[in-house]
Design a protein around this motif. Structure first.
Motif, PDB file in Angstrom:
ATOM      1  N   ARG A   1      -5.250   8.334   4.539  1.00  0.00           N
ATOM      2  CA  ARG A   1      -5.175   7.802   5.905  1.00  0.00           C
ATOM      3  C   ARG A   1      -3.764   7.277   6.142  1.00  0.00           C
ATOM      4  O   ARG A   1      -3.306   6.365   5.448  1.00  0.00           O
TER       5      ARG A   1
ATOM      6  N   ARG B   1      -9.442  10.972   0.192  1.00  0.00           N
ATOM      7  CA  ARG B   1      -9.235  10.685   1.604  1.00  0.00           C
ATOM      8  C   ARG B   1      -7.896   9.973   1.776  1.00  0.00           C
ATOM      9  O   ARG B   1      -7.640   8.942   1.144  1.00  0.00           O
TER      10      ARG B   1
ATOM     11  N   ARG C   1      -8.612  14.878   4.161  1.00  0.00           N
ATOM     12  CA  ARG C   1      -9.124  14.961   2.794  1.00  0.00           C
ATOM     13  C   ARG C   1      -8.314  16.038   2.088  1.00  0.00           C
ATOM     14  O   ARG C   1      -8.173  17.157   2.579  1.00  0.00           O
TER      15      ARG C   1
ATOM     16  N   GLU D   1      -6.090  11.079   9.517  1.00  0.00           N
ATOM     17  CA  GLU D   1      -6.789  11.076   8.229  1.00  0.00           C
ATOM     18  C   GLU D   1      -7.011  12.519   7.754  1.00  0.00           C
ATOM     19  O   GLU D   1      -7.326  13.402   8.555  1.00  0.00           O
TER      20      GLU D   1
ATOM     21  N   GLN E   1     -11.185  18.120   6.975  1.00  0.00           N
ATOM     22  CA  GLN E   1     -11.460  16.928   7.781  1.00  0.00           C
ATOM     23  C   GLN E   1     -10.181  16.229   8.249  1.00  0.00           C
ATOM     24  O   GLN E   1      -9.844  15.133   7.822  1.00  0.00           O
TER      25      GLN E   1
ATOM     26  N   TRP F   1     -11.202  15.704  -4.486  1.00  0.00           N
ATOM     27  CA  TRP F   1     -10.979  15.403  -3.075  1.00  0.00           C
ATOM     28  C   TRP F   1     -10.628  13.921  -2.912  1.00  0.00           C
ATOM     29  O   TRP F   1     -11.286  13.040  -3.462  1.00  0.00           O
TER      30      TRP F   1
END
Length: 910
Positions: A146, A144, A103, A101, A180, A142
């Protein structure tokens, strides 16, 4: 949940050493192989970069990647047309995680394509488009992202070794930022099955359980219900719950472990066959907080299921042999499974009729080696040939089916002895090779060249570095292709003993289906002839000295026919030369009735080797062991710190062959110098040396010593709950003294041959049971032998073509089996040791009942070498024992042949 990672922090130290001392390169490589091999780690998720901090040694590996002074919490990648961004990580295993994952955000406009992949020195993943996983675009806010790791895997690259995260130039070519970076595990505990251990005990199996949390669950977290058993209409709560954990699998990369947690439910009511039950599990999680894939387990006990609590010899029992099975089980931290000394029944498998009923006898209460209350079921009075199984009161199901027959062990002998054919250094193919075992041998032009170390050492005879000397035939020793005189020598002792005491026609021509079958010579002797040709080719005909071994200077990682570099012939040693003298003396004696010229050639080689031993200094010196040259530390040593045992054996065998006084004098002189008991082959050879000038008193002493060995084995057997004649000290368990239990029968067969006392024969038969499944795991430790046998030995074919779980392994390989402690020279071993619950090490140190039971410490995986390996010396012992005990109609002939003269010497047989 178990995770892996490579650690390469030692590389900088090795680099310094290599630059200063080129000769230590091999040691650094070894250090890296052992200490930087993929290491399992306990972690639910792995954070690689978060809140501006690099984790797991993640580091920037491209000039396009920057950490901005004013924004330390994220990374900025400013690509150009030729360079994206790369981040390097300590070599790690991603395969156990579900996804990676990030960001992400663009710094300029929408990015419509951003390729990403991971790789290592040995493999590269598929490339995926991060924009695809971000909804088709990466904007300036931003997001996320995955990525399922399955999307990165290829057929050949499973992400078990990853060192680089690579971002290709995006389209359009905009800068972007990352923060992250994490690996996530979203799978939860995996249900792996269940066992009905008794009518009141069910054991559930899960991988990846948070064991500490599970042990805190109340018993109400587990309930049992049934629609067709009215006693379970209302949920029943177990009155006790136990736990244990062990590694059960190692992945094809040799580093990823599967740990299995067993949850033992002890119920207040008995289960009934042909009723359906449901176990509901509440609150079980992994250490990431994920729930298991199964929370309702439905099962229906049947009378035909194999009970994991009845342990029989899965091959069977000779008609007149003692017949015992063992009954019991272990419930982890609850201790032994409750069981009473109730009735058992022997059932004829063909008719379903009971042929014998008996009562269990308690042999050991709370046995620390098995964790069980061990009960014995003795049905020795059943002698009618047939197929049978056992049922035991209080247990659901039955034992594995076994045979009772005169020739019950004949297939076992053939399977183990045929391993030698398959280990020959030659082409192996139809019609003799087992299915799937065809291969080519090492090209003869590569066997072999003199190692440079032979130029300057005490026994040098002018051998020129890399000069060719033809070495022929022989067998590969174990999981590697080395051929070692000292490790092969016991093969001659074992086969020689077997042919000494076997009845006429016991070992036959044509029974092993090898190329020599049909030549009028027993096949086992033909196999020994193959090895003898190799041993004689290892001799320097100029002075009689024998080279210690022939092997590659590194571990071979291809099949034998694919080796493309000459193999080294290593230094002569005194022990190798003396052992070869004994080997050729045995072969000369055995082959003489069939081939006089072969016997004369072998006798000459034995004499020449003995002369070398007498005329040259002992090397390595007494008290020092042989070690390969520094640059070739990858192949085995196989030598002790004294050559006296080998010299004793050589003198005894040459005296037996020739009757010449010089050999007897040397044997007696060496015996007087040696503070320990001589090796049994030397004592046996002297005992069997039927010459008028033999010292009868020393022969009597040799007999007493051999009987003392057998009596010590008898004590071990009597004290062991599973009648394994190994040392009683639990930490001494391992390296074959459990899994190759039949080896202990050699001492009992020696005693039987000398005395005729059938109690020794009975104990030899009992020694076979543990190896063939009469053990706490109900597992046969010979590949392909028995209904439930090991499948993943350290075997050349499996090594090259994937785990033996995925292809037929070589039938007949006898693996070492359980071991008390895996030596921690590999992280793999360390983490298997750490996985045990209850813990591997007893607390306090002598409380073995509180530790994980040693007879259950086994992982069927070729990478766990102390459990999965075997060598020729052990295989030959196993083979001849089964060969001697395979047929009631051709029993040994006690007091016949070589030992007849000592029948009335007044030495008791017991």
């Amino acid at each position: 949940m178990l995770r892996r990672a490579f650690f390469w922090t030692l590389w900088s130290h090795c680099a310094e050493l290599i630059s200063a001392h080129g000769g230590v390169v091999h040691r650094c490589v070894l250090l890296l192989l052992f200490l930087a091999w993929p290491s399992p780690l306990y972690a639910a998720h792995m954070r690689l970069f978060q809140q501006g901090k690099f984790q797991h040694s993640l580091r920037i590996d491209a000039p396009t990647v920057q950490r901005l002074p004013g924004h330390p919490a994220y990374l900025r990648i400013a690509p150009d047309p030729w360079h994206g961004g790369r981040l390097r990580i300590d070599r790690s295993d991603f395969s156990r995680f579900s996804c990676i994952e990030f960001r992400l955000r663009s710094r300029q406009g929408e990015i419509r394509r951003l390729p990403f992949k991971v790789f290592d020195y040995f493999g590269t993943s598929k490339a995926v488009d991060l924009a695809h996983y971000a909804g088709g675009r990466i904007g300036t806010d931003w997001q996320r992202v995955r990525i399922p790791l399955q999307a990165l895997m290829t057929k050949d690259y499973h992400l078990d070794n990853v060192t680089v995260l690579a971002f290709s130039p995006p389209a359009p070519l905009f800068p972007y930022e990352i923060e992250q970076i994490r690996l996530l595990d979203l799978r939860g505990p995996v249900f792996r099955g269940y066992e009905v251990r008794s009518d009141k005990v069910v054991s559930l199996k899960f991988s990846d359980v948070d064991l500490a949390a599970a042990r805190q669950l109340p018993s109400t977290a587990f309930t049992v219900t049934s629609r067709d058993d009215p006693r379970f209409r209302v949920p029943i709560v177990p009155f006790a719950v136990g736990f244990d954990r062990i590694t059960v699998a190692v992945d094809s990369g040799g580093s990823g472990l599967t740990n299995e947690t067993r949850i033992h439910l002890v119920l207040p009511l008995s289960l009934r066959t042909q009723r359906g039950y449901t176990i509901s599990v509440h609150g079980l999680q992994d250490d990431a907080g994920n729930s298991p894939d199964h929370t309702r387990i439905v099962f229906r006990p049947t009378a035909s299921v194999i009970s994991p609590s009845i342990h029989v010899n899965q091959v069977g029992y000779a008609r007149h042999a003692p017949k015992v099975a063992f009954v019991g089980n272990w419930l982890g931290d609850l201790g032994p499974m409750p069981l009473t000394a109730g009735p058992f029944t022997v059932i004829d498998a063909a008719s379903g009729r009971a042929v014998f009923q008996g009562t269990l006898q308690l042999r050991a209460a709370h046995d620390p080696q098995s964790g069980e209350d061990v009960y014995v079921a003795d049905f020795s009075s059943v002698t009618q040939p047939g197929r049978y199984y056992l049922r035991v009161a209080g247990l659901i199901g039955r034992s594995y089916t076994f045979r009772i027959a005169d020739d019950v062990y004949d297939p076992v002998y053939r399977a183990v002895m045929r391993v030698f054919y398959h280990r020959r250094n030659t082409d192996i193919g139809p019609p003799f090779a087992d299915s799937g075992q065809q291969r080519r041998g090492i090209p003869s032009r590569l066997n072999g060249v003199f190692h440079p170390a032979l130029r300057h050492y005490p026994l040098s005879n002018g051998e020129q570095p890399h000069a060719f000397k033809q070495v022929v035939k022989g067998w590969f020793d174990a999981g590697d292709y080395g051929q070692y005189i000292n490790n092969a020598a016991p093969v001659w002792a074992h086969i020689g003993f077997a042919l000494d005491v076997a009845g006429s026609g016991h070992f036959r021509d044509g029974e092993l289906h090898i190329p020599e079958s049909g030549n009028g010579i027993p096949d086992v002797l033909d196999e020994l002839a193959w090895g003898s040709e190799w041993a004689m080719s290892m001799q320097d005909a100029r002075d009689g000295g024998v080279y210690h071994k022939i092997a590659s200077g590194h571990w071979d990682r291809v099949l034998p026919g694919e080796i493309d570099k000459p193999r080294f012939i290593y230094e002569k040693t005194t022990s190798a030369t003396a052992n070869m003298a004994a080997m050729m003396a045995i072969y000369a004696r055995l082959i003489r009735p069939y081939n006089a010229s072969a016997a004369e050639r072998a006798s000459h080689a034995a004499r020449l080797a003995w002369r070398f031993v007498q005329r040259h200094p002992t090397w390595p010196a007494e008290g020092e062991g042989y070690h390969p040259p520094a640059r070739d530390a990858d192949n085995g040593d196989y030598t002790g710190k004294t050559a006296i045992p080998a010299r004793l054996w050589a003198a005894a065998e040459l005296y037996r062959l020739t009757g010449e006084a010089q050999y007897q004098q040397a044997f007696l002189r060496l015996w007087a110098q040696y503070p320990q008991q001589p090796p049994w082959p030397a004592l046996w050879a002297y005992l069997c040396a039927d010459h008028p000038n033999r010292d009868v008193r020393k022969a009597q002493q040799a007999k007493r010593m051999l009987l003392a060995r057998a009596k010590l084995r008898r004590t071990y057997m009597d004290r062991n709950p599973y009648m394994i004649a190994k040392h009683t000290h639990i930490p001494f368990s391992g390296w074959g003294n459990v899994g190759q239990s039949s080896r202990h029968a050699i001492d009992f067969l020696l005693a039987f041959a000398m005395t005729g006392d059938r109690d020794w024969l009975r104990r030899a038969w009992l020694s076979l049971n543990a190896q063939l499944g009469a053990n706490p795991l109900s597992l046969s430790y010979i590949v392909g032998v028995g209904a439930h046998a090991v499948r993943d030995p350290l075997d050349m074919g499996c090594k090259m073509h994937g785990s033996c779980m995925e292809r037929p392994p070589l039938k007949g390989v006898p693996v070492f089996g359980p071991i008390w402690h895996l030596p921690a020279y590999k992280p793999l071993h360390l983490h298997i040791n750490q996985a045990y619950y209850p813990a591997e090490a007893p607390t306090p140190a002598d409380n073995y009942a509180g530790a994980y039971p040693v007879l259950r410490r086994f992982v069927d995986a070729r990478y766990v070498i102390p459990m999965a390996e075997w060598t020729l010396r052990e295989a030959s012992a196993v083979a001849v024992v089964f060969g001697l005990l395979r047929d009631d109609r051709l029993l040994l002939h006690p007091l016949g042949g070589c030992e007849r003269r000592l029948a009335d010497d007044g030495i008791g047989g017991r």
